[in-house]
Motif scaffolding. Structure first.
Motif, mmCIF file in Angstrom:
data_model
loop_
_atom_site.group_PDB
_atom_site.id
_atom_site.type_symbol
_atom_site.label_atom_id
_atom_site.label_comp_id
_atom_site.label_asym_id
_atom_site.label_seq_id
_atom_site.Cartn_x
_atom_site.Cartn_y
_atom_site.Cartn_z
ATOM 1 N N GLY A 129 -2.049 -4.514 2.385
ATOM 2 C CA GLY A 129 -1.185 -3.291 2.087
ATOM 3 C C GLY A 129 0.019 -3.128 3.059
ATOM 4 O O GLY A 129 0.646 -2.424 2.772
ATOM 5 N N THR A 130 -0.065 -3.723 4.109
ATOM 6 C CA THR A 130 1.065 -3.748 5.019
ATOM 7 C C THR A 130 2.182 -4.790 4.993
ATOM 8 O O THR A 130 2.870 -4.896 5.862
ATOM 9 C CB THR A 130 0.468 -3.850 6.671
ATOM 10 N N ASP B 158 0.809 -1.118 0.007
ATOM 11 C CA ASP B 158 0.061 0.020 0.013
ATOM 12 C C ASP B 158 0.781 1.289 -0.114
ATOM 13 O O ASP B 158 1.841 1.143 1.040
ATOM 14 C CB ASP B 158 -0.915 -0.055 1.273
ATOM 15 N N LYS B 159 0.756 2.336 -0.794
ATOM 16 C CA LYS B 159 1.357 3.265 -1.052
ATOM 17 C C LYS B 159 1.073 4.473 -0.128
ATOM 18 O O LYS B 159 1.535 5.791 -0.467
ATOM 19 C CB LYS B 159 1.522 3.813 -2.505
ATOM 20 N N GLU B 160 0.287 4.254 0.928
ATOM 21 C CA GLU B 160 -0.286 5.333 1.990
ATOM 22 C C GLU B 160 0.918 6.208 2.318
ATOM 23 O O GLU B 160 1.996 5.359 2.851
ATOM 24 C CB GLU B 160 -1.032 4.506 2.777
ATOM 25 N N LEU C 37 2.941 5.033 5.885
ATOM 26 C CA LEU C 37 2.845 3.669 6.383
ATOM 27 C C LEU C 37 4.008 3.007 6.440
ATOM 28 O O LEU C 37 4.173 2.100 7.672
ATOM 29 C CB LEU C 37 1.712 3.023 5.372
#
Length: 282
Positions: free
Chosen positions: A91-92, A55-57, A60
């Motif tokens: 995502g992690t 996940d490109k948040e 993060l």
């Protein structure tokens, strides 16, 4: 004017010494020890690593790899305990990679498991790992992995197993198992038989000693000499050996995957010449 100049010089010297004293109290990101190893983690941030997540948040990756209470790295420190049955990409799923490529070296790290689990637990249980000779920096990368894994449903160790992601090498194993995927590493001198090339897991020596969920640290080491060989050690003992590797250099990375994990004493010693494999096997 001379007197004023004298005091100005003295002031500069004092200021310089003061700054030097302050700098010496800050933990170094690349501290040499007496054996020639260089520390790659400074105990408080990820400034000397390239970090990424599926996940490109924004932010993060730095949240996943947080500083622990005693200078260790605490993976998933501020995340809630997840659902054991969750399946699929998450995502992690994250990694941190060296900013440089390495060829001939000894890479050491220690790990222990925490309590929290999530991300594909039903498939891989307590799972993480160290990649080397990476030739595609990604989530997940292409290269060779020193697996860090424990299957608590079977009380089965996978730490020290090889996970092959696109590389080639020679590997010897105990041929007593009919299924090649269940065979464990055994040296040629002990009766091991050369195996056909394949991807995926290549199991560590069946006598590998490990710490599971007892809160104790495991000591891991990979001695890599270009494309000549890679020797895997777990708690001081050789548990896997690869020879004739298809790649001779690449980045090194560590994973955040299915469970809370702590890393510490992440360090490397680089060699200018190829170390004879007999020395690495000691």
């Amino acid at each position: 004017m001379k007197i004023n100049g004298y005091f100005a010089v003295v002031g500069i010297v004092v200021l310089a010494l003061s700054c030097k004293a302050k700098q010496s109290s800050i933990p170094s990101e690349s501290t040499n020890d007496e054996d020639g190893y260089v520390s790659l983690y400074n105990g408080h941030d990820m400034s000397n690593w390239n970090i990424m997540c599926r996940d490109k948040e924004p932010g993060l990756a730095k949240k996943v790899f947080a500083a622990g209470e005693n200078g260790e790295m605490h993976v998933y420190k501020d995340f809630p305990n997840g659902d054991r049955t969750e399946v699929g990409k998450n995502g992690t799923h994250c990694m941190f990679f060296t900013k440089e490529k390495y060829s001939s070296y000894s890479f050491k790290f220690e790990y222990k498991w925490g309590d929290k689990i999530f991300n594909n637990y039903d498939q891989f249980q307590y799972d993480a790992g160290m990649y080397f000779h990476v030739f595609d920096v990604n989530i997940w990368p292409k290269g060779l992995e020193y697996q860090v894994r424990y299957d608590d449903s079977k009380n089965e160790n996978h730490t020290g197993c090889v996970w092959n992601s696109g590389a080639k090498f020679d590997w010897y194993a105990d041929n007593s198992e009919e299924n090649p995927k269940l065979r464990t590493y055994l040296s040629k001198e002990e009766g091991g038989v050369a195996q056909e090339h394949r991807g995926g897991e290549h199991k560590a020596h069946k006598g590998a000693e490990f710490h599971a969920l007892d809160g104790q640290w495991n000591q891991c080491e990979v001695i890599v000499m270009g494309n000549a060989y890679a020797v895997y050690k777990l708690n001081g003992k050789v548990v896997n050996v690869l020879t004739n590797l298809s790649h001779s250099e690449g980045e090194i990375g560590l994973q955040a995957e299915t469970a809370e994990i702590f890393y510490r004493n992440i360090e490397i010693k680089v060699f200018d010449e190829v170390l004879p494999i007999e020395e690495a096997l000691r």
